[in-house]
Design an enzyme around this catalytic site. Structure first.
Site, mmCIF file in Angstrom:
data_model
loop_
_atom_site.group_PDB
_atom_site.id
_atom_site.type_symbol
_atom_site.label_atom_id
_atom_site.label_comp_id
_atom_site.label_asym_id
_atom_site.label_seq_id
_atom_site.Cartn_x
_atom_site.Cartn_y
_atom_site.Cartn_z
ATOM 1 N N HIS A 97 23.820 11.444 -56.902
ATOM 2 C CA HIS A 97 23.274 12.244 -55.796
ATOM 3 C C HIS A 97 23.454 13.736 -56.083
ATOM 4 C CE1 HIS A 97 24.437 8.609 -53.096
ATOM 5 N NE2 HIS A 97 23.133 8.617 -53.189
ATOM 6 N N LYS A 131 22.912 0.050 -38.745
ATOM 7 C CA LYS A 131 23.538 -0.343 -40.011
ATOM 8 C C LYS A 131 24.982 0.153 -40.033
ATOM 9 C CE LYS A 131 22.655 0.333 -44.901
ATOM 10 N NZ LYS A 131 21.847 1.080 -45.863
ATOM 11 N N ARG A 139 15.857 5.987 -59.626
ATOM 12 C CA ARG A 139 16.710 5.579 -60.736
ATOM 13 C C ARG A 139 16.007 4.626 -61.687
ATOM 14 N NH1 ARG A 139 21.307 3.730 -56.796
ATOM 15 N NH2 ARG A 139 19.351 2.990 -55.952
ATOM 16 N N SER A 156 25.929 4.037 -54.570
ATOM 17 C CA SER A 156 27.078 4.057 -53.662
ATOM 18 C C SER A 156 27.713 2.667 -53.602
ATOM 19 C CB SER A 156 26.639 4.482 -52.256
ATOM 20 O OG SER A 156 26.114 5.779 -52.286
HETATM 21 O O1 PNS Z 1 20.126 6.398 -49.334
HETATM 22 P P1 PNS Z 1 19.090 5.484 -48.756
HETATM 23 O O2 PNS Z 1 19.738 4.439 -47.872
HETATM 24 O O3 PNS Z 1 18.186 4.901 -49.791
HETATM 25 O O4 PNS Z 1 18.171 6.408 -47.809
HETATM 26 C C1 PNS Z 1 17.080 5.868 -47.087
HETATM 27 C C2 PNS Z 1 16.678 6.812 -45.962
HETATM 28 C C3 PNS Z 1 17.891 7.098 -45.114
HETATM 29 C C4 PNS Z 1 16.165 8.107 -46.576
HETATM 30 C C5 PNS Z 1 15.553 6.167 -45.139
HETATM 31 O O5 PNS Z 1 15.864 4.835 -44.865
HETATM 32 C C6 PNS Z 1 15.298 6.864 -43.792
HETATM 33 O O6 PNS Z 1 15.111 8.066 -43.683
HETATM 34 N N1 PNS Z 1 15.251 6.100 -42.731
HETATM 35 C C7 PNS Z 1 15.049 6.628 -41.393
HETATM 36 C C8 PNS Z 1 13.959 5.842 -40.659
HETATM 37 C C9 PNS Z 1 12.595 6.153 -41.256
HETATM 38 O O7 PNS Z 1 12.119 7.270 -41.195
HETATM 39 N N2 PNS Z 1 11.972 5.138 -41.907
HETATM 40 C C10 PNS Z 1 10.691 5.328 -42.583
HETATM 41 C C11 PNS Z 1 9.539 4.848 -41.782
HETATM 42 S S1 PNS Z 1 9.564 3.104 -41.500
#
Ligand code: PNS
Length: 159
Positions: free
Chosen positions: A17, A41, A90, A128
């Site tokens: 990150h 979550k 990645r 993570s």
């Molecule tokens: O580190 P991650 O868990 O891969 O990050 C994912 C994240 C947090 C960027 C993504 O899940 C998110 O922003 N979710 C918030 C809800 C949202 O906007 N979802 C997309 C439309 S369904």
């Protein structure tokens, strides 16, 4: 002025990150690292800890700030008046989900662009979850996480 957000769970922040944060901060005028506070979550580190860890590791970068959001990423991006979302990729396995998210966000607001940055090859295996698995089993995570947050991460598994 280029203003971007780099969203994620950061549960916890890894060297992978941080590598994306540093590289993105070099090409953007300002970068907000935004932690999703997702009540659906259960995170290993609460939102305050995740923000604290990110603040520690981004201290040397004056154009980087740390924040958190609830709800839709696109709503948060609009609220921050940002038109660029940075995501790290990645491996091919990341691509399908990230592609879907980028298209959903494009549908919700076509004025906001998702830009993908390829991981540094040094960190292509890193996540993570891997950090937590190794820490929980008593392994050495010092090459995987920034030194400023190493002790905070392992404190969780001290017992
Ligand atoms: O580190 P991650 O868990 O891969 O990050 C994912 C994240 C947090 C960027 C993504 O899940 C998110 O922003 N979710 C918030 C809800 C949202 O906007 N979802 C997309 C439309 S369904």
């Amino acid at each position: 002025m280029s203003k971007a957000i780099y969203p994620g769970s950061f549960d916890p922040v890894t060297k992978g990150h941080l590598d994306i944060i540093i590289r993105a901060s070099r090409i953007m005028d300002s970068l907000t690292v935004a932690v999703l506070d997702n009540p659906r979550k259960v995170a290993t580190y609460n939102i305050e800890k995740r923000v604290e860890m990110l603040k520690l590791v981004t201290k040397p970068y004056p154009n980087v700030n740390v924040d958190y959001y609830k709800g839709l990423l696109i709503d948060y991006a609009e609220q921050k008046e940002t038109d660029i979302i940075i995501k790290g990729l990645r491996a091919i396995s990341d691509f399908e989900f990230e592609f879907q998210m980028a298209l959903v966000n494009q549908k919700l607001n076509p004025a906001i662009e998702t830009l993908f940055m390829m991981t540094n090859s040094k960190y292509s295996y890193l996540s993570s979850s891997i950090v937590k698995e190794i820490a929980a089993l008593g392994g050495d995570i010092s090459s995987l996480v920034p030194p400023e947050v190493h002790d905070i991460i392992i404190a969780k598994y001290a017992d």
